[in-house]
Scaffold this active site. Structure first.
Site, mmCIF file in Angstrom:
data_model
loop_
_atom_site.group_PDB
_atom_site.id
_atom_site.type_symbol
_atom_site.label_atom_id
_atom_site.label_comp_id
_atom_site.label_asym_id
_atom_site.label_seq_id
_atom_site.Cartn_x
_atom_site.Cartn_y
_atom_site.Cartn_z
ATOM 1 N N ALA A 237 19.308 -17.896 4.607
ATOM 2 C CA ALA A 237 18.119 -18.174 5.405
ATOM 3 C C ALA A 237 17.742 -16.961 6.254
ATOM 4 O O ALA A 237 18.596 -16.326 6.868
ATOM 5 C CB ALA A 237 18.368 -19.378 6.296
ATOM 6 N N HIS B 57 0.837 -1.194 0.000
ATOM 7 C CA HIS B 57 0.000 0.000 0.000
ATOM 8 C C HIS B 57 0.873 1.245 0.000
ATOM 9 O O HIS B 57 1.947 1.268 0.606
ATOM 10 C CB HIS B 57 -0.916 -0.003 1.221
ATOM 11 C CG HIS B 57 -1.972 -1.069 1.171
ATOM 12 N ND1 HIS B 57 -3.159 -0.902 0.509
ATOM 13 C CD2 HIS B 57 -2.003 -2.329 1.698
ATOM 14 C CE1 HIS B 57 -3.894 -1.994 0.631
ATOM 15 N NE2 HIS B 57 -3.214 -2.875 1.351
ATOM 16 N N ARG C 97 22.496 -7.964 2.446
ATOM 17 C CA ARG C 97 23.591 -7.296 1.736
ATOM 18 C C ARG C 97 24.508 -8.360 1.147
ATOM 19 O O ARG C 97 24.574 -9.491 1.636
ATOM 20 C CB ARG C 97 24.384 -6.395 2.684
ATOM 21 C CG ARG C 97 24.999 -7.103 3.858
ATOM 22 C CD ARG C 97 25.658 -6.111 4.817
ATOM 23 N NE ARG C 97 26.290 -6.771 5.964
ATOM 24 C CZ ARG C 97 27.534 -7.214 5.971
ATOM 25 N NH1 ARG C 97 28.305 -7.076 4.889
ATOM 26 N NH2 ARG C 97 28.035 -7.805 7.041
#
Length: 227
Positions: free
Chosen positions: A199, A152, A219
């Protein structure tokens, strides 16, 4: 028993990624065609519910046949785990030798596009906002990993966020990339070919090809290379 005798790691041959492509039995294609011509989309979803939970061979066959009957296109060798479900499956294009794990939910949109390439493996309990999603060939999608394809705008600020306009942004995952368990890919992100996402990572920006990325936000830690 001494703990010294327990192996700490071992290497074994990949099964899904090396599974040879083969045509489905002719009767399965006929069954899918019959289902598509006999039932409408809503009714076929009700039929699917009868077979969605079972672990038997008939349940697996019917899940596969109903996905093939419902999708825009679907290759051979599809495997659909129990409790896997979908929305707007008529917008899906599914390649050959695709595995969809138990409890996975793939949410399309009536005017959207979801393309799942050949030899893709989607682990159990994955969630995919597939309103504008492309997974390249040989993508691995870890158990519980998620992709969000929309958000949104939050504007104007005087309105509740959930009442503001929804912005749908494409997500692209390049061929051979691997998405780690419980990772989250946010709207508008592209994952490069052969990249690895760790993960639990939260990916907010594009990841280059063959990069290894992890963390919150994710990163790049290093790049893959042959030893």
């Amino acid at each position: 028993m001494s703990i010294e005798s327990i192996e700490t790691s071992r290497r074994t041959t990949s099964i899904h990624g090396r599974r040879a492509a083969a045509d489905d039995p002719q009767f399965e294609d006929g069954l899918a065609d019959w289902l598509a011509s006999t039932y409408g989309a809503d009714t076929l979803a009700d039929v699917y519910a009868r077979f969605a939970v079972g672990e038997g061979k008939l349940d697996a066959l019917m899940r596969r046949a109903i996905w093939k009957a419902s999708a825009r296109s679907c290759g051979s060798g599809l495997q659909v785990g129990s409790q896997a479900s979908f929305r707007n499956i008529e917008t899906f294009e599914i390649g050959a030798n695709v595995f969809i794990g138990t409890g996975t939910y793939i949410q399309g949109r009536h005017d959207g596009t979801c393309i799942i390439g050949n030899h893709v493996w989607i682990g159990p309990h994955a969630y995919m906002d597939a309103r504008n999603l492309i997974l390249g060939d040989y993508v691995g999608w870890g158990p519980g990993a998620k992709v969000l394809g929309s958000q949104h705008t939050g504007m104007p600020v005087s309105e509740p966020v959930i009442t503001t306009d929804l912005e749908i942004r494409p997500v692209r995952v390049g061929a051979g990339a691997d998405i780690g368990t419980n990772a989250t890919i946010l709207p508008g992100v592209s994952i490069g070919e052969g990249a690895i996402i760790g993960a639990g990572a939260v990916v907010t920006t594009d990841i280059p090809a063959y990069a290894i990325a992890a963390g919150v936000p994710a990163r790049v830690l290093r790049y893959r290379k042959d030893a």
